[in-house]
Design a protein around this motif. Structure first.
Motif, mmCIF file in Angstrom:
data_model
loop_
_atom_site.group_PDB
_atom_site.id
_atom_site.type_symbol
_atom_site.label_atom_id
_atom_site.label_comp_id
_atom_site.label_asym_id
_atom_site.label_seq_id
_atom_site.Cartn_x
_atom_site.Cartn_y
_atom_site.Cartn_z
ATOM 1 N N GLY A 1 -2.037 2.350 -4.886
ATOM 2 C CA GLY A 1 -1.818 3.753 -4.538
ATOM 3 C C GLY A 1 -0.393 4.230 -4.480
ATOM 4 O O GLY A 1 -0.122 5.216 -3.803
ATOM 5 N N GLY A 2 0.485 3.564 -5.194
ATOM 6 C CA GLY A 2 1.857 4.066 -5.182
ATOM 7 C C GLY A 2 2.806 3.119 -5.865
ATOM 8 O O GLY A 2 2.469 1.952 -6.101
ATOM 9 N N PRO A 3 3.998 3.565 -6.161
ATOM 10 C CA PRO A 3 4.950 2.682 -6.814
ATOM 11 C C PRO A 3 5.426 1.587 -5.874
ATOM 12 O O PRO A 3 5.680 1.828 -4.696
ATOM 13 C CB PRO A 3 6.104 3.626 -7.197
ATOM 14 N N LEU A 4 5.536 0.383 -6.415
ATOM 15 C CA LEU A 4 6.145 -0.728 -5.691
ATOM 16 C C LEU A 4 7.656 -0.691 -5.844
ATOM 17 O O LEU A 4 8.399 -0.752 -4.865
ATOM 18 C CB LEU A 4 5.584 -2.046 -6.212
ATOM 19 N N LEU B 1 0.822 -1.205 0.000
ATOM 20 C CA LEU B 1 0.000 0.000 0.000
ATOM 21 C C LEU B 1 0.858 1.257 0.000
ATOM 22 O O LEU B 1 1.771 1.397 0.817
ATOM 23 C CB LEU B 1 -0.927 0.008 1.220
ATOM 24 N N GLY B 2 0.525 2.175 -0.915
ATOM 25 C CA GLY B 2 1.199 3.459 -1.000
ATOM 26 C C GLY B 2 0.299 4.594 -0.562
ATOM 27 O O GLY B 2 -0.864 4.395 -0.169
ATOM 28 N N ALA B 3 0.819 5.820 -0.667
ATOM 29 C CA ALA B 3 0.112 6.992 -0.146
ATOM 30 C C ALA B 3 -1.207 7.256 -0.848
ATOM 31 O O ALA B 3 -2.081 7.927 -0.300
ATOM 32 C CB ALA B 3 1.011 8.224 -0.242
ATOM 33 N N THR C 1 6.552 5.344 1.693
ATOM 34 C CA THR C 1 5.166 5.821 1.695
ATOM 35 C C THR C 1 5.022 6.970 2.695
ATOM 36 O O THR C 1 5.470 6.879 3.839
ATOM 37 C CB THR C 1 4.213 4.668 2.033
ATOM 38 N N SER C 2 4.360 8.035 2.263
ATOM 39 C CA SER C 2 4.333 9.277 3.039
ATOM 40 C C SER C 2 3.085 9.464 3.885
ATOM 41 O O SER C 2 2.927 10.514 4.512
ATOM 42 C CB SER C 2 4.463 10.475 2.082
ATOM 43 N N THR D 1 -0.292 -2.990 -10.424
ATOM 44 C CA THR D 1 -0.139 -1.680 -9.796
ATOM 45 C C THR D 1 -1.387 -0.857 -10.071
ATOM 46 O O THR D 1 -1.790 -0.713 -11.236
ATOM 47 C CB THR D 1 1.103 -0.948 -10.330
ATOM 48 N N LEU D 2 -1.984 -0.313 -9.016
ATOM 49 C CA LEU D 2 -3.240 0.428 -9.132
ATOM 50 C C LEU D 2 -3.050 1.824 -8.566
ATOM 51 O O LEU D 2 -2.446 1.989 -7.506
ATOM 52 C CB LEU D 2 -4.363 -0.266 -8.353
#
Length: 551
Positions: free
Chosen positions: A301-304, A234-236, A264-265, A324-325
């Motif tokens: 939600g973000g780059p892997l 999971l990304g930002a 991730t921010s 990637t979504l």
């Protein structure tokens, strides 16, 4: 629940008796509004009544007869201005308005404009320009090639051809900033434009929710259903799209392992949840080792594949299916492996819940517990554990302590939606002003800014803004007397000694007093830190705690 539509209603002209003495009137005898009048009213309609800035000569006419319902937030340096606006925009989920000085001031701000771009923070950035009549003579403090200066880290730039086009440009900057992928937009405004006559600008309605291609979502659902050991990374974008609850439900339905993507921010998943497995490192070999047990990886939600240094081997182990979504086509375009779906994480997760069903899988292993610490030695690990122990229920962590990021991930377990913010760019000087902006937007909560001693000096002027605004921020400065993160990174290049990393001699309590805070507290043991935090949390305004940590 879908992402809200950006909705604007038309503006109805009104009559102001104060305009009767003006020589500039329309055919009905009423005074024409100025560019400033139209812009202020447009901003009010967009829900923007806070302006972040550091005033300069070419910006002053914007503030003539400044309206009582607007608020001006002063930053003592332009990078601080943009950082505060970034935090405020992310916390309010609406674009923030920034006013900078021409070239020199915009130049000061560029580091945090870059961070806002990486954070996908919606900002309307305006900058002053000299008067049009003297631009051919390269006047003092003019901006040459103004619209090129902040590129490529703004979505759109403009210096309007006519004064009357300024409100339209600001309106478009808003739409650009708020359309996913969100980000900053830039408008350069000549100083004499604000007093020019102008027609009213009506708003428009733009629907921005992209639910993703249905066929692709169905294909992903089939892959998820067949997987033996699925993982969600999971990304930002999960936080930006408010997909927290949907991802918890989907992970529980599928018994999927959940990880946080590299750097991730934002907070994207409760870190004490039994399905949470940890943080994906930004190094190819370590990433492959961590994810090797899975046959399906879905990055929401973000780059892997975000790397901090060159590595060897494949981008993912052989045999892993990857998707990637997210809402950023640039990320999907450079992702080195797998398929992609452009869309809103919340909508896609909700659709996957519809197209899948619970399956009989072995639950993934529990995350390892962090080792016990010696409370007689105050290092950054123990500092993070103590913050975790006393963190109030309404606490929000804002972090920029690169050396302490690993200890924070081990010992400060964050479980709150929208409870964590940091820089997505890796640049320094963001978190201190962002903490002020977030606290300004969320004044009923307590913001705890965990900052390294080196990082703090990039945005130390934020203390004055916190003091002026009396925002509920506790600045926790982790003081190890050096750029320790850089020393550690130097070992990757075989360097035992790294020049320019000694920070001994800084006194943050003195800096706090010098910026208006009533006091700073310096601590060097566990009991002192616990007491200082509890004392700070009991106050309503800002405070600073300097934590002297052992190496």
């Amino acid at each position: 629940m879908t992402r809200p539509i950006i909705r604007f209603s038309a503006i109805t002209p009104f009559f102001d008796w104060r305009w009767l003495d003006s020589p500039s009137r329309n055919r009905w005898g009423t005074r024409m509004p100025t560019v400033r009048d139209v812009t202020i009213r447009l901003l009010r309609e967009l829900g923007i009544t806070t302006i972040f800035g550091n005033p300069g000569s070419t910006e002053l006419p914007l503030f003539r007869d400044f309206p009582d319902d607007f608020r001006y937030v002063l930053g003592l340096q332009e990078s601080v201005v943009v950082g505060m606006a970034d935090g405020y925009a992310l916390a309010t989920r609406n674009a923030a308005f920034v006013n900078l000085h021409s070239s020199a001031g915009t130049g000061h701000a560029l580091g945090n404009i870059f961070t806002a771009y990486k954070n996908q923070a919606p900002l309307i950035i305006t900058a002053g320009q000299q008067a049009r009549s003297i631009l051919p003579f390269e006047p003092f403090l003019h901006a040459e090639r103004a619209i090129e200066f902040p590129q490529p880290f703004v979505k759109w730039t403009c210096e309007p051809a006519r004064p009357q086009d300024v409100p339209l440009a600001i309106a478009r900057a808003y739409y650009e900033a708020m359309t996913p992928p969100c980000g900053p937009a830039f408008v350069s405004v000549p100083v004499d434009d604000w007093d020019a006559d102008c027609d009213w600008v009506s708003g428009r309605e733009i629907a921005t929710l992209n639910p993703g291609d249905p066929a692709a979502v169905t294909k992903l659902a089939d892959s998820l259903q067949r997987a033996i050991s699925p993982a969600f990374v999971l990304g930002a974008g999960v936080a930006r799209d408010q997909a927290w609850e949907e991802l918890i439900a989907l992970a529980e339905q599928q018994k999927a392992s959940v990880y946080v993507a590299p750097y991730t921010s934002r907070s994207v998943f409760p870190e004490t949840h039994r399905l949470f497995r940890g943080f994906v490192p930004a190094f190819k070999e370590a990433m492959n080792t961590l994810l090797a047990e899975h046959d399906l990886v879905v990055a929401f939600g973000g780059p892997l594949n975000l790397y901090h240094a060159e590595g060897q081997g494949p981008d993912l182990p052989a045999g892993i299916c990857c998707w990637t979504l997210g809402d950023n086509p640039r990320v999907l375009s450079w992702a080195p492996v797998g398929n992609g779906i452009l869309g809103n994480c919340r909508a896609i997760a909700a659709a996957l819940m519809v197209h899948t069903y619970p399956v009989e899988r072995t639950a993934p292993p529990l995350r390892l517990q962090a080792p016990e610490l010696d409370r007689a030695v105050l290092d950054d690990r123990l500092a993070m554990q103590i913050i975790n122990e006393v963190l109030p229920a309404n606490g929000v962590i804002v972090e920029e302590a690169p050396t302490s990021r690993g200890p924070m991930q081990e010992y400060l377990r964050l479980d709150r939606q929208d409870g964590f913010y940091t820089s997505a760019s890796g640049g320094l000087g963001y978190a201190m002003p962002a903490a002020v902006g977030i606290a300004l937007a969320r004044s009923e909560e307590r913001v705890i800014a965990v900052i390294g001693d080196g990082s703090a000096m990039y945005g130390i002027q934020s203390l004055f803004s916190a003091y002026q605004l009396n925002v509920p921020v506790t600045f926790v400065i982790i003081n190890n007397g050096k750029y320790q993160a850089l020393r550690k990174f130097g070992r990757i290049f075989g360097m035992q000694d790294v020049v320019g990393t000694d920070l001994s001699g800084l006194e943050f309590c003195a800096l706090a007093r010098g910026h208006g805070l009533p006091e700073g507290i310096r601590v060097n043991d566990a009991e002192g830190l616990t007491n200082a935090l509890n004392r700070s949390f009991a106050t309503s305004g800002p405070s600073l705690i300097e934590v002297l940590v052992s190496p």
